[in-house]
Design a protein around this motif. Structure first.
Motif, PDB file in Angstrom:
ATOM      1  N   VAL A 206      -3.230   2.180  -3.840  1.00  0.00           N
ATOM      2  CA  VAL A 206      -3.064   3.592  -3.492  1.00  0.00           C
ATOM      3  C   VAL A 206      -4.155   3.986  -2.496  1.00  0.00           C
ATOM      4  N   ASN A 207      -3.765   4.105  -1.234  1.00  0.00           N
ATOM      5  CA  ASN A 207      -4.732   4.407  -0.179  1.00  0.00           C
ATOM      6  C   ASN A 207      -5.192   5.856  -0.201  1.00  0.00           C
ATOM      7  N   ARG A 208      -4.333   6.746  -0.609  1.00  0.00           N
ATOM      8  CA  ARG A 208      -4.711   8.157  -0.639  1.00  0.00           C
ATOM      9  C   ARG A 208      -3.789   8.906  -1.589  1.00  0.00           C
ATOM     10  N   ILE A 209      -4.386   9.815  -2.339  1.00  0.00           N
ATOM     11  CA  ILE A 209      -3.628  10.793  -3.107  1.00  0.00           C
ATOM     12  C   ILE A 209      -3.641  12.072  -2.278  1.00  0.00           C
ATOM     13  N   ILE A 210      -2.468  12.593  -1.921  1.00  0.00           N
ATOM     14  CA  ILE A 210      -2.393  13.762  -1.046  1.00  0.00           C
ATOM     15  C   ILE A 210      -1.612  14.867  -1.748  1.00  0.00           C
ATOM     16  N   ASN A 211      -2.026  16.097  -1.538  1.00  0.00           N
ATOM     17  CA  ASN A 211      -1.352  17.231  -2.160  1.00  0.00           C
ATOM     18  C   ASN A 211       0.042  17.429  -1.565  1.00  0.00           C
ATOM     19  N   GLU A 212       1.001  17.762  -2.416  1.00  0.00           N
ATOM     20  CA  GLU A 212       2.389  17.886  -1.968  1.00  0.00           C
ATOM     21  C   GLU A 212       2.583  18.954  -0.886  1.00  0.00           C
ATOM     22  N   PRO A 213       2.017  20.166  -1.027  1.00  0.00           N
ATOM     23  CA  PRO A 213       2.194  21.151   0.051  1.00  0.00           C
ATOM     24  C   PRO A 213       1.554  20.700   1.365  1.00  0.00           C
ATOM     25  N   THR A 214       0.435  19.977   1.264  1.00  0.00           N
ATOM     26  CA  THR A 214      -0.205  19.458   2.468  1.00  0.00           C
ATOM     27  C   THR A 214       0.716  18.461   3.161  1.00  0.00           C
ATOM     28  N   ALA A 215       1.352  17.606   2.374  1.00  0.00           N
ATOM     29  CA  ALA A 215       2.300  16.650   2.951  1.00  0.00           C
ATOM     30  C   ALA A 215       3.461  17.372   3.617  1.00  0.00           C
ATOM     31  N   ALA A 216       3.981  18.415   2.969  1.00  0.00           N
ATOM     32  CA  ALA A 216       5.083  19.176   3.558  1.00  0.00           C
ATOM     33  C   ALA A 216       4.654  19.823   4.868  1.00  0.00           C
ATOM     34  N   ALA A 217       3.442  20.376   4.884  1.00  0.00           N
ATOM     35  CA  ALA A 217       2.938  21.003   6.113  1.00  0.00           C
ATOM     36  C   ALA A 217       2.764  19.971   7.219  1.00  0.00           C
TER      37      ALA A 217
ATOM     38  N   ASP B 102       0.835  -1.203   0.000  1.00  0.00           N
ATOM     39  CA  ASP B 102       0.000   0.000   0.000  1.00  0.00           C
ATOM     40  C   ASP B 102       0.870   1.254   0.000  1.00  0.00           C
ATOM     41  N   ALA B 103       0.297   2.348  -0.506  1.00  0.00           N
ATOM     42  CA  ALA B 103       1.063   3.595  -0.561  1.00  0.00           C
ATOM     43  C   ALA B 103       0.150   4.813  -0.512  1.00  0.00           C
ATOM     44  N   VAL B 104       0.689   5.880   0.053  1.00  0.00           N
ATOM     45  CA  VAL B 104       0.145   7.230  -0.095  1.00  0.00           C
ATOM     46  C   VAL B 104       1.062   7.926  -1.093  1.00  0.00           C
ATOM     47  N   ILE B 105       0.504   8.460  -2.173  1.00  0.00           N
ATOM     48  CA  ILE B 105       1.308   9.105  -3.218  1.00  0.00           C
ATOM     49  C   ILE B 105       0.937  10.574  -3.292  1.00  0.00           C
ATOM     50  N   THR B 106       1.940  11.423  -3.370  1.00  0.00           N
ATOM     51  CA  THR B 106       1.688  12.863  -3.420  1.00  0.00           C
ATOM     52  C   THR B 106       1.574  13.349  -4.864  1.00  0.00           C
ATOM     53  N   VAL B 107       0.806  14.415  -5.035  1.00  0.00           N
ATOM     54  CA  VAL B 107       0.662  15.083  -6.336  1.00  0.00           C
ATOM     55  C   VAL B 107       0.656  16.586  -6.097  1.00  0.00           C
ATOM     56  N   PRO B 108       0.970  17.389  -7.098  1.00  0.00           N
ATOM     57  CA  PRO B 108       0.816  18.837  -6.950  1.00  0.00           C
ATOM     58  C   PRO B 108      -0.622  19.187  -6.584  1.00  0.00           C
ATOM     59  N   ALA B 109      -0.788  20.177  -5.736  1.00  0.00           N
ATOM     60  CA  ALA B 109      -2.135  20.564  -5.308  1.00  0.00           C
ATOM     61  C   ALA B 109      -3.006  20.948  -6.493  1.00  0.00           C
ATOM     62  N   TYR B 110      -2.369  21.435  -7.559  1.00  0.00           N
ATOM     63  CA  TYR B 110      -3.143  21.914  -8.690  1.00  0.00           C
ATOM     64  C   TYR B 110      -3.344  20.853  -9.770  1.00  0.00           C
ATOM     65  N   PHE B 111      -3.013  19.609  -9.493  1.00  0.00           N
ATOM     66  CA  PHE B 111      -3.332  18.522 -10.418  1.00  0.00           C
ATOM     67  C   PHE B 111      -4.845  18.389 -10.525  1.00  0.00           C
ATOM     68  N   ASN B 112      -5.357  18.227 -11.758  1.00  0.00           N
ATOM     69  CA  ASN B 112      -6.796  18.017 -11.922  1.00  0.00           C
ATOM     70  C   ASN B 112      -7.127  16.529 -11.765  1.00  0.00           C
TER      71      ASN B 112
END
Length: 578
Positions: A139-150, A111-121
């Motif tokens: 893929v358990n969750r797609i998370i926005n990259e800035p959210t992950a950094a925060a 399983d994985a959480v994978i990050t994407v740019p917040a502005y990905f459609n």
């Protein structure tokens, strides 16, 4: 085992939450970064990461890179004799990360959480999820990259109370996210960005300038002299990185075959010249920052901390740009290359209910507006193709909201509600997500009202409902989009939870009675008071459709107070206006 993955344009990383801390998983080469590059040898053997990066200089036609920018499109990359799309190429990088993680952990990674740019459609997020599945990951969750950094910063500073801005400039994408941190809660307020702006563009600007001094154009040079351009791009990348430490650097010019002469030609670049060369890119950086501040309703001096994320934020020109906007020194206390992957691992721990993160609460926002296609009456004609927003961008998730549309023709028995995502006034500029067909509308003049409700959650589930008041019939569908990793049972459970989000006071009898009572009062008060009171009634109707309990209660209390001031107190019953 579940891991967190930062799938980047230039480099990718994998992290795991162990012993109460997020930990970067080293690659088979002992490095934290795995280049997001795929190559193929004449034998057909595929290379990923460092080996493919080395091949890019000597045999660029055998190598694919920067394919993250093609996510969600139909474009393919020619790789020797193979044609691969971005999801397939990304899956090879993810598979390499998965293998490295299994070797490091000594167990299967499923399983994985994978990050994407917040502005990905939605299409880009869906392609990212597909890449994970092709690599053998759930893929358990797609998370926005800035959210992950925060999350990574919030994990280490849980008692902070501040407005925090994350500026994430990676190799190929740019995101800006404003958030409020308080009592272990990270609340996303607003996000913006560009999915085609990153450190690679700064390198390309420098490369283009050097070629221009040689009377050459980048696109034509790449076709005629691929080995020379490939080697020169590496030189420009090196120069870009070193210009932060020196005032001037000489860029060596390779020969046409990609090799350097014993005494190669050089082009001198100063920090001031580099700043001038990349000014158009810095203007593109400024625009999303300004947009986030507007959406958040904040001025630059109300932002306590500005956090830099992504390797490209190491550039002094970027730091200078940020200092000019916020009049403060940006923070970079964590490795900007690693912080997103660390945050993804913390998100994985949250999904696993790890005790070490039980006191962390995170909210996110809808990065794009969600709405439906409508028809407008313009110049005596009905014109289709306009966009009606229902959930606006940067609305905190989960959320439920409603708008009213109506039939456009007499005796119209059916309406197709087409759902879109985007910010354009017309649907042709937005992304189609799906549709809902409403049937059995009784014969009537044009204007039969239909209430459309959107309910959207953090998993990416969008429930679309249509209610025809005249018949009481309800139609609904669930658009799973990038939540397709959920099983049928999980989707049913998630949809059940969505029902708890729905706050529609218009459906309550007492609120309908209050509305009718107020409308009768409107006909009895003086003409001088009528306009102001009608505006209050309008606000009450808007609040009933907003889905915001706090806002509704405020407006309702104000309406009741004004009724009392006018001499028409309203009780919980039908009341009268006598």
């Amino acid at each position: 085992m579940i891991v967190g993955i930062d799938l980047g344009t230039t480099n990718s990383l994998c992290a795991v939450f162990q012993d109460g801390q997020p930990v970067i998983i080293p690659s088979s080469h002992g490095r934290s970064l795995t280049p997001s590059i795929v190559g193929v040898l004449d034998s057909g053997e595929l290379l990923v990461g460092d080996a493919a990066r080395d091949l890019r200089v000597t045999r660029p036609q055998h190598v694919a890179s920067r394919f993250k920018r093609l996510m969600g499109t139909q474009e393919t990359v020619s790789l020797h004799s193979k044609q691969l799309n971005a999801a397939e190429l990304s899956s090879l990088v993810l598979k390499s990360l998965k293998q490295d993680a299994e070797a490091y952990l000594g167990e299967d990674v499923t399983d994985a959480v994978i990050t994407v740019p917040a502005y990905f459609n939605e299409l880009q997020r869906r392609a990212t999820k597909l890449a994970g599945e092709l690599a053998g990951l759930r893929v358990n969750r797609i998370i926005n990259e800035p959210t992950a950094a925060a999350l990574a910063y919030g994990f280490h500073d849980r008692d902070a109370e501040k407005n925090l801005l994350v500026i994430d400039l990676g190799g190929g994408t740019f995101d800006v996210t404003m958030m409020e941190v308080f009592e272990g809660t990270l609340e996303i307020i607003a996000s913006a960005g560009e999915s085609t702006l990153g450190g690679e563009d700064f390198t390309d600007r420098l490369l283009g300038h050097v070629l221009q001094t040689m009377q050459m154009h980048l696109e034509s040079a790449e076709i005629r002299l691929p080995l020379m351009v490939s080697r020169l791009r590496d030189e420009c990348e090196r120069a870009k990185r070193q210009l932060g430490n020196v005032e001037q650097i000489d860029i060596r010019i390779p020969e046409d075959d990609g090799h350097f002469a014993e005494s190669p030609r050089t082009v001198s670049i100063t920090t001031a010249l580099f700043s001038e060369i990349v000014q158009p890119l810095l203007e593109r950086v400024r625009r999303p920052i300004a947009r986030v501040l507007r959406d958040a309703g904040l001025s630059p001096d109300q932002v306590e901390d500005v956090i830099l994320v992504g390797g490209a934020t190491r550039m002094p020109v970027l730091k200078t740009c940020v200092r000019e906007i916020f009049d403060q020194e940006p923070l970079c206390t964590h490795n900007p290359d690693e912080v997103v992957a660390l945050g993804a691992a913390i998100q994985a721990a949250l999904l696993s209910n790890d005790e070490a993160v039980q006191d962390i609460v995170m909210t996110d926002v809808c990065p794009f507006t969600l709405g439906v296609e409508i028809t407008k009456h313009i110049g005596g004609h009905d014109v289709e193709g306009f966009f009606l927003p229902i959930i606006h961008r940067n609305t905190t998730l989960p959320v439920s909201a409603e708008e009213i549309v109506s039939t456009v023709r007499a005796n119209q028995r059916e309406v197709v509600i087409r759902v879109y995502q985007g910010e354009h006034r017309k649907i042709e500029g937005n992304l189609s997500l799906g549709e809902l067909r409403v049937t059995g509308i009784p014969p009537a003049p044009a204007g039969v009202p239909i209430r459309i409700r959107f309910t959207y959650d953090l998993n990416g589930l969008l429930e679309v409902e249509a209610l025809v008041d005249s018949t009481g019939r309800k139609f609904s569908t669930v658009l799973t989009n990038h939540a397709q990793h959920l099983s049928k049972k999980e989707i049913e459970d998630a949809v059940s939870k969505l029902q708890d989000l729905k706050f529609y006071p218009r459906d309550e009898v007492e609120n309908q009675q209050l509305l009718r009572f107020s409308e009768r009062v409107l006909g009895e008060i003086s003409p001088q008071e009528r306009q102001a009171f009608e505006e209050i009634i309008d606000s009450f109707e808007i609040a009933m459709a907003s889905g915001d309990p706090s806002y509704f209660q405020q407006v309702r209390a104000f309406l009741l107070e004004r009724l009392s001031e006018l001499g028409f107190p309203h009780d919980s019953g039908e009341g009268s206006a006598e």
